[in-house]
Design a protein around this motif. Structure first.
Motif, PDB file in Angstrom:
ATOM      1  N   PRO A 116      -1.831  -7.001  -7.494  1.00 28.31           N
ATOM      2  CA  PRO A 116      -2.997  -7.819  -7.132  1.00 28.31           C
ATOM      3  C   PRO A 116      -2.636  -9.273  -6.803  1.00 28.31           C
ATOM      4  N   LYS A 117      -1.720  -9.844  -7.546  1.00 29.77           N
ATOM      5  CA  LYS A 117      -1.313 -11.241  -7.280  1.00 29.77           C
ATOM      6  C   LYS A 117      -0.732 -11.373  -5.872  1.00 29.77           C
ATOM      7  N   GLU A 141       0.860  -1.180   0.000  1.00 30.50           N
ATOM      8  CA  GLU A 141       0.000   0.000   0.000  1.00 30.50           C
ATOM      9  C   GLU A 141       0.892   1.223   0.000  1.00 30.50           C
ATOM     10  N   PHE A 144      -8.794  -5.598   9.920  1.00 30.95           N
ATOM     11  CA  PHE A 144      -8.554  -4.325  10.593  1.00 30.95           C
ATOM     12  C   PHE A 144      -9.478  -4.165  11.787  1.00 30.95           C
ATOM     13  N   CYS A 181      -5.911  -9.672   5.025  1.00 26.06           N
ATOM     14  CA  CYS A 181      -5.725  -8.691   6.084  1.00 26.06           C
ATOM     15  C   CYS A 181      -7.040  -8.315   6.730  1.00 26.06           C
ATOM     16  N   ARG A 223      -1.382  -9.408  -3.320  1.00 28.00           N
ATOM     17  CA  ARG A 223      -2.417  -9.202  -2.308  1.00 28.00           C
ATOM     18  C   ARG A 223      -3.360 -10.382  -2.204  1.00 28.00           C
ATOM     19  N   GLN A 224      -3.505 -11.133  -3.302  1.00 30.17           N
ATOM     20  CA  GLN A 224      -4.366 -12.311  -3.234  1.00 30.17           C
ATOM     21  C   GLN A 224      -3.787 -13.362  -2.295  1.00 30.17           C
TER      22      GLN A 224
END
Ligand SMILES: Nc1ncnc2c1ncn2[C@@H]1O[C@H](COP(=O)(O)OP(=O)(O)OP(=O)(O)O)[C@@H](O)[C@H]1O
Ligand SMILES: [Mg+2]
Lengths: 229, 301
Positions: free
Chosen positions: A76-77, A52, A86, A84, A79-80
Motif C-alpha cells: 500500500p505504501k 499487481e 486507465f 494510475c 501504491r500511495q
C-alpha cells in the motif's frame, strides 16, 4: 526513479512470456510513451511497477523500493506514491466527482482537513472546478478521465502510470488530456503512458519505448510512433 | 480516527445493502447462540443441583429393628461390627452413626408443622450408618456388598435416587448443544456466504482502494465488522430469547411443587451476567474467525 533489470514475466497460463528480459530506466521527471502492438506486454509492465503482478525473474525498482521483493504489507505504501489511470476511468458510479477524488485520500487515512483542502486543488488542477457535485454518469469521457487523473494525483504520487488513457476518447478530447498530462509532467511528476495513439506520440515528441512480443524493440529519446516499422 | 469512521460506515452500508441476507444471518446466529445459552444454563443448573446434593448424599445403611432399638451410640456388637467393617472398607471415606432418636429429632425439624408428623413415631424410623463413599459414583458397590448382612434392613444409595434427575438435565444439555452446533454451522455458512457476496458487490470499490494504496484495514476490516455486528446482534437477540424463555417457560416448569424443591431456580443473573457475556464473546469471536477465513480463502486482499 523506475528501473527494470532483466525482467521476465511468464503468466502461469501461457507459453510465451508477456515480458522477455526487459531492462530499462526512467529518470525522475521524464515522460515516457510505452508503445507496441496489442499483447506486446505494455499493461504487464505497468502492473509489475504497481506490484499487481510479480516478475518471474529480474528486478523491479521504484524510487527506493525493491518492488518484486516488497513485503505484502508494504505494498500500500508503494501504491500511495504511484498514481494510475486507465482507459475505462474506473470511477465509483455512486459517488460524486468530489467524493471520487476524496475516496483516494479517505482510504489512505488522510485527515478531514487534508481532504477538504486537497480535493478543490485537484479539481482546479484538472479544470473541473464547477462540476464537483456531478455524478460520473453525468460526465463526458474527457471529464471522467480528468476526475480519474485528479484522483490519481490526490496523494501526490512520484509517478503517474497511464494505461491507454485516451483509448476511449475522440482525438480532440485526447489532445486536451495530453495537454493536462504534459502540464502535470512539467510540474515534476514522472509519467509513463501506454498507448496505441500514433498521432499523440508523434505530436508530443517524447521518449518512446517500444515493446514487441514482450521484448524491448526500441528506446528513442525523442521518438515517433512508427519509426521502426 | 478517520479510518474507524470509514470502516463503520462501510460495514453498516454492507449490512443495509442486502437486508434480507443480513436478517437471515442474524437470526440464524441468534438461534444458534440461544441454544448454546440454553445448554450453558442447563450445565449451570446441573452443577448447582449437584453441589446442593452431593455434599449431603451418602449411602445409608439402615439397621433392622432389633439393632436399631435403644442403641444411642452404636454400642451393640452387631452395629459395632458393621461400623468397623465399613471403616476398614477401601471404598469408604467416612462413617457416622445416627440413632433412631436422632433420626426422629431430624424428622421433627424438617417437617415441622406438617401433618405427616402425626403418622410417624420414633419406632418407625431405623438407626442408620451414614457412609460417605470415597468415590460418589461407586455407591452401587457398597449397596451390593452390605445388603443382606446381619443387622442390616436395607442399603440405599441416595445418589442413585437423584440420578434420574441429572440424567434428564444432562439430556437437555446435550440436545441444546447438539442443536446449537448444527445451527452454528448454518450460521457460519451464511456469514461466509454473505461476506463473499458483499465482497463481490464491492469489488470495484475494493479494487480502486487497492490501486490507490489502501491498507487491509480499509479493504478488509469492513467485512469483518459486518460479521462482528452479526455476531453481537445475534447474541443480544439470543439473550432476549433466553430471558423470555426463563420467564415464561422455565420459571413455570420449575414452580411445580415437586420440582421446585429439587432443582434450584434459574436466576435472571445466570442469564444476564453469566450466559449473555459468554454469548457476546462467542458470537463475536466465531463471526470474526469465519470472516477472516472467508477473506483469506475467497477474497483477494
Ligand atoms: N492475467 C494474465 N494471464 C495470462 N496471460 C496474460 C494475462 N495478462 C496478459 N496476458 C498475456 O500477456 C501478454 C501481454 O499482455 P498485455 O496485457 O501486457 O499486453 P498489452 O501490450 O497491454 O496489450 P494491449 O495493447 O492489447 O492492451 C498477452 O499475450 C496476454 O495474452
Ligand atoms: Mg494493455
Amino acid at each position: 526513479m523506475l528501473r527494470l533489470e532483466n525482467v521476465t514475466k511468464l503468466y502461469p497460463t501461457s507459453v510465451r512470456p508477456a515480458l522477455d528480459d526487459v531492462s530499462m530506466d526512467v529518470d525522475r521527471g521524464e515522460f515516457v510513451f510505452l508503445i507496441g502492438p496489442s499483447g506486446s506486454g505494455k499493461s504487464t509492465l505497468l502492473r509489475l511497477l504497481l506490484r499487481e503482478e510479480a516478475p518471474s525473474s529480474g528486478n523491479v525498482f521504484v524510487a527506493n523500493w525493491n518492488v518484486a521483493r516488497l513485503a505484502n504489507r508494504k505494498v500500500p505504501k508503494l501504491r500511495q506514491r504511484m498514481g494510475c489511470v486507465f482507459q475505462d476511468f474506473r470511477l465509483l458510479g455512486n459517488r460524486t466527482v468530489a467524493e471520487n477524488i476524496a475516496f483516494a485520500l479517505e482510504v489512505t487515512g488522510k485527515s478531514e482537513h487534508t481532504i477538504r483542502t486537497v480535493v478543490p486543488e485537484m479539481l482546479e488542477l484538472v479544470g473541473l472546478d464547477g462540476k464537483s457535485e456531478r455524478m460520473p454518469a453525468e460526465l463526458s469521457g474527457g471529464e471522467a478521465q480528468r476526475v480519474a487523473i485528479a484522483r490519481a494525483l490526490a496523494n501526490r504520487p512520484l509517478v503517474l502510470l497511464a494505461d491507454e488513457p485516451t483509448g476511449n476518447l475522440d482525438p480532440e478530447t485526447s489532445d486536451d488530456i495530453m495537454l493536462l498530462l504534459d502540464r502535470i509532467n512539467r510540474a515534476g511528476t514522472t509519467v509513463v503512458m501506454a498507448t496505441h495513439d500514433r498521432q499523440i506520440v508523434d505530436a508530443m515528441r517524447r521518449r518512446v519505448v517500444e515493446l514487441h512480443l514482450g521484448k524491448l524493440a526500441r528506446d528513442d529519446a525523442r521518438g515517433v510512433y512508427g519509426a521502426s516499422r | 480516527m478517520n479510518g474507524l469512521g470509514f470502516v463503520w460506515r462501510e460495514a453498516l452500508a454492507g449490512l443495509r445493502r442486502n437486508v434480507t441476507m443480513s436478517v437471515a444471518m442474524v437470526l440464524t446466529t441468534a438461534i444458534s447462540l440461544g441454544l448454546l445459552g440454553a445448554g450453558l444454563l442447563a450445565v449451570r443448573t446441573i452443577d448447582r443441583t449437584q453441589d446442593l446434593y452431593y455434599s449431603q448424599l451418602a449411602v445409608q445403611v439402615a439397621l433392622d429393628e432389633p439393632t436399631s432399638a435403644g442403641d444411642a451410640n452404636c454400642s451393640s456388637p452387631t452395629c459395632t461390627g458393621l461400623r468397623e467393617q465399613l471403616q476398614g472398607d477401601p471404598l469408604v471415606s467416612a462413617v457416622s452413626y445416627e440413632s433412631r432418636d436422632q433420626a426422629y429429632q431430624r424428622f421433627l425439624r424438617i417437617y415441622a408443622g406438617q401433618s405427616i408428623l402425626q403418622l410417624v413415631r420414633p419406632q418407625s424410623l431405623p438407626a442408620t450408618l451414614r457412609v460417605t463413599p470415597k468415590d460418589p459414583t461407586r455407591g452401587d458397590a457398597l449397596v451390593a456388598e452390605y445388603t443382606g448382612k446381619p443387622g442390616v434392613r436395607n442399603v440405599v444409595d441416595q445418589r442413585a435416587l437423584v440420578q434420574d434427575l441429572f440424567t434428564f438435565l444432562a439430556s437437555v444439555r446435550n440436545a441444546a448443544f447438539g442443536l446449537a452446533s448444527i445451527q452454528a454451522l448454518a450460521a457460519l455458512l451464511l456469514i461466509s456466504n454473505t461476506i463473499q457476496v458483499s465482497a463481490f458487490t464491492r469489488r470495484t470499490e475494493v479494487g480502486i482502494m487497492r490501486l490507490v494504496g489502501a491498507t487491509r484495514w480499509y479493504t478488509q476490516v469492513p467485512f469483518l465488522i459486518e460479521a462482528v455486528i452479526t455476531g453481537v446482534v445475534g447474541a443480544v437477540l439470543a439473550t432476549g430469547g433466553l430471558v423470555l424463555g426463563k420467564l415464561f417457560f422455565i420459571d413455570r416448569l420449575l414452580s411445580g411443587r415437586l420440582i421446585s424443591n429439587a432443582i434450584p431456580a434459574v436466576g435472571m443473573s445466570d442469564v444476564l451476567l453469566f450466559v449473555a457475556p459468554l454469548l457476546v464473546v462467542v458470537g463475536a469471536a466465531i463471526a470474526t474467525a469465519t470472516g477472516y477465513v472467508t477473506l483469506r480463502l475467497y477474497v483477494r486482499n
